[in-house]
Design a protein around this motif. Sequence first.
Motif, PDB file in Angstrom:
ATOM      1  N   VAL A 134       0.835  -1.203   0.000  1.00  0.00           N
ATOM      2  CA  VAL A 134       0.000   0.000   0.000  1.00  0.00           C
ATOM      3  C   VAL A 134       0.866   1.248   0.000  1.00  0.00           C
ATOM      4  O   VAL A 134       0.623   2.192  -0.761  1.00  0.00           O
ATOM      5  N   VAL A 135       1.885   1.268   0.859  1.00  0.00           N
ATOM      6  CA  VAL A 135       2.778   2.436   0.923  1.00  0.00           C
ATOM      7  C   VAL A 135       3.486   2.641  -0.412  1.00  0.00           C
ATOM      8  O   VAL A 135       3.622   3.777  -0.900  1.00  0.00           O
ATOM      9  N   ASN A 136       3.933   1.553  -1.022  1.00  0.00           N
ATOM     10  CA  ASN A 136       4.610   1.660  -2.319  1.00  0.00           C
ATOM     11  C   ASN A 136       3.679   2.233  -3.380  1.00  0.00           C
ATOM     12  O   ASN A 136       4.046   3.135  -4.132  1.00  0.00           O
ATOM     13  N   TYR A 137       2.446   1.718  -3.445  1.00  0.00           N
ATOM     14  CA  TYR A 137       1.470   2.213  -4.424  1.00  0.00           C
ATOM     15  C   TYR A 137       1.101   3.666  -4.146  1.00  0.00           C
ATOM     16  O   TYR A 137       0.923   4.460  -5.069  1.00  0.00           O
ATOM     17  N   TYR A 138       0.993   4.006  -2.859  1.00  0.00           N
ATOM     18  CA  TYR A 138       0.629   5.373  -2.479  1.00  0.00           C
ATOM     19  C   TYR A 138       1.730   6.353  -2.904  1.00  0.00           C
ATOM     20  O   TYR A 138       1.444   7.423  -3.471  1.00  0.00           O
ATOM     21  N   LEU A 139       2.973   5.984  -2.635  1.00  0.00           N
ATOM     22  CA  LEU A 139       4.089   6.847  -3.033  1.00  0.00           C
ATOM     23  C   LEU A 139       4.197   6.952  -4.548  1.00  0.00           C
ATOM     24  O   LEU A 139       4.627   7.990  -5.077  1.00  0.00           O
ATOM     25  N   ASN A 140       3.795   5.898  -5.252  1.00  0.00           N
ATOM     26  CA  ASN A 140       3.808   5.951  -6.712  1.00  0.00           C
ATOM     27  C   ASN A 140       2.806   6.986  -7.227  1.00  0.00           C
ATOM     28  O   ASN A 140       3.066   7.686  -8.219  1.00  0.00           O
ATOM     29  N   ILE A 141       1.659   7.107  -6.524  1.00  0.00           N
ATOM     30  CA  ILE A 141       0.693   8.149  -6.889  1.00  0.00           C
ATOM     31  C   ILE A 141       1.297   9.527  -6.654  1.00  0.00           C
ATOM     32  O   ILE A 141       1.178  10.432  -7.491  1.00  0.00           O
ATOM     33  N   MET A 142       1.958   9.699  -5.504  1.00  0.00           N
ATOM     34  CA  MET A 142       2.594  10.994  -5.209  1.00  0.00           C
ATOM     35  C   MET A 142       3.665  11.330  -6.249  1.00  0.00           C
ATOM     36  O   MET A 142       3.783  12.487  -6.681  1.00  0.00           O
ATOM     37  N   LEU A 143       4.436  10.332  -6.660  1.00  0.00           N
ATOM     38  CA  LEU A 143       5.457  10.549  -7.678  1.00  0.00           C
ATOM     39  C   LEU A 143       4.827  10.995  -8.989  1.00  0.00           C
ATOM     40  O   LEU A 143       5.262  11.984  -9.600  1.00  0.00           O
ATOM     41  N   ASN A 144       3.799  10.279  -9.425  1.00  0.00           N
ATOM     42  CA  ASN A 144       3.174  10.617 -10.705  1.00  0.00           C
ATOM     43  C   ASN A 144       2.503  11.985 -10.658  1.00  0.00           C
ATOM     44  O   ASN A 144       2.491  12.707 -11.662  1.00  0.00           O
ATOM     45  N   GLU A 146       3.647  14.505  -8.874  1.00  0.00           N
ATOM     46  CA  GLU A 146       4.743  15.467  -8.949  1.00  0.00           C
ATOM     47  C   GLU A 146       5.265  15.563 -10.376  1.00  0.00           C
ATOM     48  O   GLU A 146       5.600  16.661 -10.852  1.00  0.00           O
ATOM     49  N   LEU A 147       5.333  14.416 -11.064  1.00  0.00           N
ATOM     50  CA  LEU A 147       5.748  14.446 -12.465  1.00  0.00           C
ATOM     51  C   LEU A 147       4.736  15.221 -13.307  1.00  0.00           C
ATOM     52  O   LEU A 147       5.114  15.921 -14.261  1.00  0.00           O
ATOM     53  N   LEU A 148       3.453  15.105 -12.943  1.00  0.00           N
ATOM     54  CA  LEU A 148       2.421  15.870 -13.641  1.00  0.00           C
ATOM     55  C   LEU A 148       2.625  17.369 -13.414  1.00  0.00           C
ATOM     56  O   LEU A 148       2.497  18.169 -14.348  1.00  0.00           O
ATOM     57  N   ALA A 414      12.650  13.611  -9.029  1.00  0.00           N
ATOM     58  CA  ALA A 414      11.409  13.195  -8.388  1.00  0.00           C
ATOM     59  C   ALA A 414      11.378  11.674  -8.214  1.00  0.00           C
ATOM     60  O   ALA A 414      11.005  11.157  -7.148  1.00  0.00           O
ATOM     61  N   GLN A 415      11.788  10.956  -9.242  1.00  0.00           N
ATOM     62  CA  GLN A 415      11.817   9.503  -9.158  1.00  0.00           C
ATOM     63  C   GLN A 415      12.813   9.039  -8.097  1.00  0.00           C
ATOM     64  O   GLN A 415      12.520   8.129  -7.309  1.00  0.00           O
ATOM     65  N   ALA A 416      13.987   9.691  -8.067  1.00  0.00           N
ATOM     66  CA  ALA A 416      14.998   9.326  -7.072  1.00  0.00           C
ATOM     67  C   ALA A 416      14.511   9.645  -5.662  1.00  0.00           C
ATOM     68  O   ALA A 416      14.767   8.886  -4.711  1.00  0.00           O
ATOM     69  N   LYS A 417      13.780  10.749  -5.501  1.00  0.00           N
ATOM     70  CA  LYS A 417      13.283  11.137  -4.180  1.00  0.00           C
ATOM     71  C   LYS A 417      12.284  10.111  -3.652  1.00  0.00           C
ATOM     72  O   LYS A 417      12.415   9.643  -2.507  1.00  0.00           O
ATOM     73  N   TYR A 418      11.311   9.743  -4.466  1.00  0.00           N
ATOM     74  CA  TYR A 418      10.296   8.807  -3.989  1.00  0.00           C
ATOM     75  C   TYR A 418      10.851   7.395  -3.858  1.00  0.00           C
ATOM     76  O   TYR A 418      10.402   6.627  -3.002  1.00  0.00           O
ATOM     77  N   ASN A 419      11.830   7.061  -4.673  1.00  0.00           N
ATOM     78  CA  ASN A 419      12.491   5.775  -4.512  1.00  0.00           C
ATOM     79  C   ASN A 419      13.233   5.741  -3.177  1.00  0.00           C
ATOM     80  O   ASN A 419      13.169   4.741  -2.435  1.00  0.00           O
ATOM     81  N   PHE A 420      13.905   6.852  -2.855  1.00  0.00           N
ATOM     82  CA  PHE A 420      14.608   6.932  -1.576  1.00  0.00           C
ATOM     83  C   PHE A 420      13.632   6.883  -0.406  1.00  0.00           C
ATOM     84  O   PHE A 420      13.876   6.193   0.587  1.00  0.00           O
ATOM     85  N   VAL A 421      12.500   7.594  -0.522  1.00  0.00           N
ATOM     86  CA  VAL A 421      11.503   7.603   0.558  1.00  0.00           C
ATOM     87  C   VAL A 421      10.978   6.191   0.807  1.00  0.00           C
ATOM     88  O   VAL A 421      10.862   5.742   1.964  1.00  0.00           O
ATOM     89  N   PHE A 422      10.670   5.451  -0.263  1.00  0.00           N
ATOM     90  CA  PHE A 422      10.159   4.099  -0.080  1.00  0.00           C
ATOM     91  C   PHE A 422      11.226   3.186   0.520  1.00  0.00           C
ATOM     92  O   PHE A 422      10.922   2.364   1.399  1.00  0.00           O
ATOM     93  N   ARG A 423      12.476   3.326   0.049  1.00  0.00           N
ATOM     94  CA  ARG A 423      13.552   2.497   0.607  1.00  0.00           C
ATOM     95  C   ARG A 423      13.718   2.771   2.096  1.00  0.00           C
ATOM     96  O   ARG A 423      13.965   1.851   2.881  1.00  0.00           O
ATOM     97  N   MET A 424      13.567   4.032   2.480  1.00  0.00           N
ATOM     98  CA  MET A 424      13.648   4.372   3.902  1.00  0.00           C
ATOM     99  C   MET A 424      12.462   3.798   4.668  1.00  0.00           C
ATOM    100  O   MET A 424      12.591   3.384   5.819  1.00  0.00           O
ATOM    101  N   LYS A 425      11.287   3.771   4.031  1.00  0.00           N
ATOM    102  CA  LYS A 425      10.108   3.197   4.689  1.00  0.00           C
ATOM    103  C   LYS A 425      10.321   1.706   4.944  1.00  0.00           C
ATOM    104  O   LYS A 425       9.903   1.184   5.984  1.00  0.00           O
ATOM    105  N   VAL A 426      10.953   1.017   4.002  1.00  0.00           N
ATOM    106  CA  VAL A 426      11.245  -0.409   4.195  1.00  0.00           C
ATOM    107  C   VAL A 426      12.203  -0.589   5.365  1.00  0.00           C
ATOM    108  O   VAL A 426      12.016  -1.466   6.222  1.00  0.00           O
ATOM    109  N   LEU A 427      13.229   0.272   5.418  1.00  0.00           N
ATOM    110  CA  LEU A 427      14.183   0.190   6.525  1.00  0.00           C
ATOM    111  C   LEU A 427      13.495   0.548   7.844  1.00  0.00           C
ATOM    112  O   LEU A 427      13.734  -0.100   8.880  1.00  0.00           O
ATOM    113  N   ASP A 428      12.627   1.572   7.828  1.00  0.00           N
ATOM    114  CA  ASP A 428      11.850   1.919   9.025  1.00  0.00           C
ATOM    115  C   ASP A 428      11.003   0.733   9.485  1.00  0.00           C
ATOM    116  O   ASP A 428      10.866   0.472  10.683  1.00  0.00           O
TER     117      ASP A 428
END
Length: 440
Positions: A134-144, A146-148, A414-428
Amino acid sequence: MRYFVIIIGFVFFQTSQAQKLWTLEEIVTYATENNLTVLQNKINENLIANDLQYANNQWLPNVGGYIDNKFTLGTNHPAINKGYQQYSNSLGINSSITIYNGGLLDLNIEKAALNVNSSKLQTEAIINDISLMVVNYYLNIMLNRELLEIAEGNLAVSEQQLDRSQKLFNAGSIARADLVQSEATVAQEKKNVADAKIEVERSIFNLSMLLQLADYRDFDVELIQIPDNIELGLYDLNQVLQTAYAQQPAVKKAEVDLEMAEKDIEIAKTGFKPTITGSYNFGTSYADYFNKGLETDAWLSQWHDNLTNVFGISVNVPIFEKFNNKLNVEKAKIGQSLAQNSVEQQKQTIRENVQEAYFNANSSYQAYQAAKESVRSSELSADFAQKSFDAGVLNIYDLNTARNNLLIAKSQMAQAKYNFVFRMKVLDFYAGIPLTQGLR
């Protein structure tokens, strides 16, 4: 007038429902409460809880009632020295209770309780997996989204440039080719915006499918702003590992399953021990002869006079069970070895996942920092190109190249930012920090 008010109210209700924006916490909660896999596991929990109740009930005595009716045709009765016909019946209640069976009843209760805990941990593991998705899909919406925004911003700049180019062309300051190039750039940017909108809708659709919603069309999520100045949190890898070992339900379930396997060994060993059973029977009987000369008392009198109370204790001592008990113990020990190996496998999986999460968080942070530096450089280059174009020393093609480079750099950041945020969420997640913390 009344119908008009009803229609207006219905439209308002529908609009308000369609405009509901789901927060990340609401989405995670909904997913964990309504996902079919989770629900199936919770139903299985109820079945296993019944097994525990069944094991507890084995301490209770068995109680049953009986009634027996017989019609006898005898060839000779000594009282009349000839054949006879007799009707008889008996009725009563009987009961039995296990007094001792080597501790089997207690062991079965303990194993059933462990199985209940194991089932709950299995559900927790599924919930964790779904929450991460869910978090991954949610962050993907935020990324898209921001790209918009980036695409829309670039379109606005291109439209301003087209307006400027139109004025310069009308004044005879630029060639027709430059104006056409500006028009082509605007057309391409409009396509980029349209494509970005589709990706936003697609990512929202994917999340709604993960939630298993009946209709995705009225589903939308709350927008969260993630700043560009996020930093890498400091984690001690060994500490994260110890936390994951202690908290991850997959490891805890494997450890509980190992306890169950140890109980199976104890249960198998009870096969070598005797079983003591107590019993009690209370009953009466009645008989009636159809032959003359064979008189019987009335059935009520017989039932009253023939009352019996029978108490008994039986002991069953296993002597030779075709080596079944020995084989059961050996099988239980093999099961224990498999369960111990499963614990080590789960810890190895957690170790690999944590190390991978740690590596990905650090590497994605470096990629994000590099992307931010690329944006800064591209912004300087695009600003210089714009000034050069305004001064007439740079053509429209080179200006568009600089602006496209900036667009690419912003998209990559933007892609690198949300990728980093998700990777941090996994570590969290492995560090025991709630997934929604920091994403509100």
